[in-house]
Design a protein around this motif. Structure first.
Motif, PDB file in Angstrom:
ATOM      1  N   ASN A 108      -5.556  -6.790   0.422  1.00  0.00           N
ATOM      2  CA  ASN A 108      -6.113  -7.101  -0.889  1.00  0.00           C
ATOM      3  C   ASN A 108      -7.608  -7.386  -0.788  1.00  0.00           C
ATOM      4  N   LEU A 109      -8.397  -6.747  -1.618  1.00  0.00           N
ATOM      5  CA  LEU A 109      -9.847  -6.884  -1.550  1.00  0.00           C
ATOM      6  C   LEU A 109     -10.339  -8.252  -1.985  1.00  0.00           C
ATOM      7  N   ASN A 110      -9.459  -9.050  -2.568  1.00  0.00           N
ATOM      8  CA  ASN A 110      -9.836 -10.403  -2.981  1.00  0.00           C
ATOM      9  C   ASN A 110      -9.400 -11.461  -1.982  1.00  0.00           C
ATOM     10  N   GLY A 111      -8.737 -11.046  -0.902  1.00  0.00           N
ATOM     11  CA  GLY A 111      -8.395 -11.990   0.148  1.00  0.00           C
ATOM     12  C   GLY A 111      -6.919 -12.265   0.294  1.00  0.00           C
ATOM     13  N   VAL A 112      -6.602 -13.094   1.270  1.00  0.00           N
ATOM     14  CA  VAL A 112      -5.210 -13.334   1.649  1.00  0.00           C
ATOM     15  C   VAL A 112      -4.402 -14.024   0.556  1.00  0.00           C
ATOM     16  N   GLU A 113      -5.035 -14.845  -0.253  1.00  0.00           N
ATOM     17  CA  GLU A 113      -4.309 -15.558  -1.298  1.00  0.00           C
ATOM     18  C   GLU A 113      -3.796 -14.617  -2.375  1.00  0.00           C
ATOM     19  N   TYR A 114      -4.340 -13.410  -2.429  1.00  0.00           N
ATOM     20  CA  TYR A 114      -3.967 -12.452  -3.463  1.00  0.00           C
ATOM     21  C   TYR A 114      -3.175 -11.280  -2.905  1.00  0.00           C
ATOM     22  N   GLU A 115      -2.784 -11.369  -1.637  1.00  0.00           N
ATOM     23  CA  GLU A 115      -2.065 -10.269  -0.992  1.00  0.00           C
ATOM     24  C   GLU A 115      -0.726 -10.028  -1.677  1.00  0.00           C
ATOM     25  N   TYR A 116      -0.473  -8.791  -2.075  1.00  0.00           N
ATOM     26  CA  TYR A 116       0.780  -8.436  -2.748  1.00  0.00           C
ATOM     27  C   TYR A 116       1.934  -8.291  -1.766  1.00  0.00           C
ATOM     28  N   PHE A 117       1.637  -7.826  -0.563  1.00  0.00           N
ATOM     29  CA  PHE A 117       2.682  -7.508   0.398  1.00  0.00           C
ATOM     30  C   PHE A 117       2.533  -8.411   1.617  1.00  0.00           C
ATOM     31  N   SER A 118       3.371  -9.428   1.714  1.00  0.00           N
ATOM     32  CA  SER A 118       3.228 -10.421   2.775  1.00  0.00           C
ATOM     33  C   SER A 118       3.382  -9.808   4.164  1.00  0.00           C
ATOM     34  N   LYS A 119       4.130  -8.717   4.264  1.00  0.00           N
ATOM     35  CA  LYS A 119       4.295  -8.083   5.579  1.00  0.00           C
ATOM     36  C   LYS A 119       2.980  -7.516   6.104  1.00  0.00           C
ATOM     37  N   SER A 120       1.992  -7.329   5.225  1.00  0.00           N
ATOM     38  CA  SER A 120       0.682  -6.855   5.680  1.00  0.00           C
ATOM     39  C   SER A 120       0.059  -7.825   6.673  1.00  0.00           C
ATOM     40  N   PHE A 121       0.360  -9.113   6.505  1.00  0.00           N
ATOM     41  CA  PHE A 121      -0.224 -10.115   7.396  1.00  0.00           C
ATOM     42  C   PHE A 121       0.148  -9.867   8.853  1.00  0.00           C
ATOM     43  N   TYR A 122       1.322  -9.270   9.074  1.00  0.00           N
ATOM     44  CA  TYR A 122       1.732  -9.043  10.456  1.00  0.00           C
ATOM     45  C   TYR A 122       2.040  -7.585  10.793  1.00  0.00           C
ATOM     46  N   TRP A 123       1.691  -6.667   9.885  1.00  0.00           N
ATOM     47  CA  TRP A 123       1.857  -5.241  10.200  1.00  0.00           C
ATOM     48  C   TRP A 123       0.587  -4.412   9.977  1.00  0.00           C
ATOM     49  N   ASP A 124      -0.331  -4.870   9.159  1.00  0.00           N
ATOM     50  CA  ASP A 124      -1.502  -4.074   8.782  1.00  0.00           C
ATOM     51  C   ASP A 124      -2.390  -3.734   9.979  1.00  0.00           C
ATOM     52  N   ARG A 125      -2.871  -2.516  10.019  1.00  0.00           N
ATOM     53  CA  ARG A 125      -3.868  -2.128  11.023  1.00  0.00           C
ATOM     54  C   ARG A 125      -5.176  -1.670  10.371  1.00  0.00           C
ATOM     55  N   THR A 126      -5.195  -1.546   9.060  1.00  0.00           N
ATOM     56  CA  THR A 126      -6.375  -0.989   8.393  1.00  0.00           C
ATOM     57  C   THR A 126      -7.591  -1.899   8.506  1.00  0.00           C
ATOM     58  N   LEU A 127      -7.390  -3.211   8.582  1.00  0.00           N
ATOM     59  CA  LEU A 127      -8.529  -4.120   8.713  1.00  0.00           C
ATOM     60  C   LEU A 127      -9.290  -3.830   9.995  1.00  0.00           C
ATOM     61  N   TRP A 128      -8.547  -3.726  11.107  1.00  0.00           N
ATOM     62  CA  TRP A 128      -9.190  -3.457  12.393  1.00  0.00           C
ATOM     63  C   TRP A 128      -9.732  -2.028  12.452  1.00  0.00           C
ATOM     64  N   GLU A 129      -9.000  -1.069  11.929  1.00  0.00           N
ATOM     65  CA  GLU A 129      -9.464   0.312  11.941  1.00  0.00           C
ATOM     66  C   GLU A 129     -10.754   0.458  11.138  1.00  0.00           C
ATOM     67  N   THR A 130     -10.841  -0.259  10.026  1.00  0.00           N
ATOM     68  CA  THR A 130     -12.051  -0.226   9.208  1.00  0.00           C
ATOM     69  C   THR A 130     -13.222  -0.861   9.956  1.00  0.00           C
ATOM     70  N   ALA A 131     -12.952  -1.970  10.623  1.00  0.00           N
ATOM     71  CA  ALA A 131     -14.000  -2.638  11.399  1.00  0.00           C
ATOM     72  C   ALA A 131     -14.530  -1.726  12.502  1.00  0.00           C
ATOM     73  N   LEU A 132     -13.629  -1.001  13.153  1.00  0.00           N
ATOM     74  CA  LEU A 132     -14.039  -0.097  14.230  1.00  0.00           C
ATOM     75  C   LEU A 132     -14.887   1.064  13.715  1.00  0.00           C
ATOM     76  N   SER A 133     -14.576   1.539  12.526  1.00  0.00           N
ATOM     77  CA  SER A 133     -15.258   2.729  12.002  1.00  0.00           C
ATOM     78  C   SER A 133     -16.524   2.394  11.216  1.00  0.00           C
ATOM     79  N   LEU A 134     -16.792   1.113  11.012  1.00  0.00           N
ATOM     80  CA  LEU A 134     -17.918   0.700  10.182  1.00  0.00           C
ATOM     81  C   LEU A 134     -19.258   1.064  10.827  1.00  0.00           C
ATOM     82  N   ASN A 135     -20.136   1.639  10.049  1.00  0.00           N
ATOM     83  CA  ASN A 135     -21.488   1.930  10.508  1.00  0.00           C
ATOM     84  C   ASN A 135     -22.212   0.613  10.754  1.00  0.00           C
ATOM     85  N   PRO A 136     -22.659   0.350  11.987  1.00  0.00           N
ATOM     86  CA  PRO A 136     -23.295  -0.931  12.296  1.00  0.00           C
ATOM     87  C   PRO A 136     -24.591  -1.170  11.537  1.00  0.00           C
ATOM     88  N   ASP A 137     -25.164  -0.115  10.938  1.00  0.00           N
ATOM     89  CA  ASP A 137     -26.405  -0.268  10.175  1.00  0.00           C
ATOM     90  C   ASP A 137     -26.161  -0.762   8.748  1.00  0.00           C
TER      91      ASP A 137
END
Length: 241
Positions: A133-162
């Protein structure tokens, strides 16, 4: 008083004992475990007993991991999960054959008490995998995302450092918290064996489920200590492939 964050243990009690000793952890310190206490090596029940003991003597926050949730489902419903069995569950099932019903009930209570995430007073978020959820953990619709999501880390890895926070395309999830600490996706996937920082995300899973070490980090100083590689500590076991 220090605050430590600990990566995915995966049944490796020997490694956990090593890093606690190396970091010279005392009862005055706060411990934040990022989940996945079980599956992989042979001491999953002993790891849970160790954590229960820690909770009784000091501030010890235990986050829920996907493997912990899978174990809870199996303990409560005896439901076979072939995929879980192939990804570390086999060692856990074998280890739990040695426990009686009373001991299993204690572990069920512990697993049910695990937190989806922890947000401290300095706006530092601790979560096993991530959130969507783009508004943070308090607004997460799917609680299983807290322990299954990989998109947060994948996004961090792909982020342009500039990119800067004020830029139009900067991911909003990275602007919500001062720091985010995760496990779940081992840094060995990118050829690393130490904690990796991308954007505001710190990945503390250094591959203890496989051939990597277990890591404990001081969240204030970023100093960290590591165990021996788990496949060396459990040299007579297969572990996870």
């Amino acid at each position: 008083m220090r605050t430590f964050v600990i990566g995915d243990v995966h049944g490796g009690l020997l490694a956990l004992e090593q890093v606690m000793k190396k970091a010279e952890v005392t009862e005055k310190d706060t411990l934040i475990f990022l989940g996945d206490y079980v599956d992989g090596w042979s001491q999953s029940p002993q790891v849970i007993d160790y954590l229960i003991h820690l909770q009784g003597r000091q501030k010890c926050i235990c986050i829920r991991g996907n493997h912990d949730d899978l174990l809870l489902e199996w303990l409560k419903n005896a439901k076979n999960n072939e995929l879980w069995y192939q990804h570390g569950g086999e060692a856990t099932v074998l280890a739990y054959e040695k426990l009686n019903d009373e001991q299993k009930q204690v572990h069920i209570k512990f697993l049910e008490s695990l937190q989806d995430y922890y947000l401290d007073e300095q706006n530092r978020l601790f979560v096993h995998a991530g959130f969507t959820n783009l508004n943070g953990v308090e607004y997460e619709y799917f609680s299983k995302s807290f322990y299954w999501d990989r998109t947060l880390w994948e996004t961090a890895l792909s982020l342009n450092p500039d990119l800067k926070e004020q830029d139009l395309y900067y991911p909003k999830r990275f602007t919500l918290y001062r720091e985010i600490y995760i496990g779940h996706t081992p840094v060995s996937r990118i050829g690393e064996t130490v904690p990796i920082n991308k954007a505001c995300v710190w990945n503390i899973d250094t591959g203890a489920a496989f051939k990597g070490p277990l890591t404990i980090m001081d969240v204030d100083t970023k100093e960290f200590w590591q165990s021996e590689p788990l496949n060396e500590l459990y040299f007579n076991e297969r572990g996870r492939n």
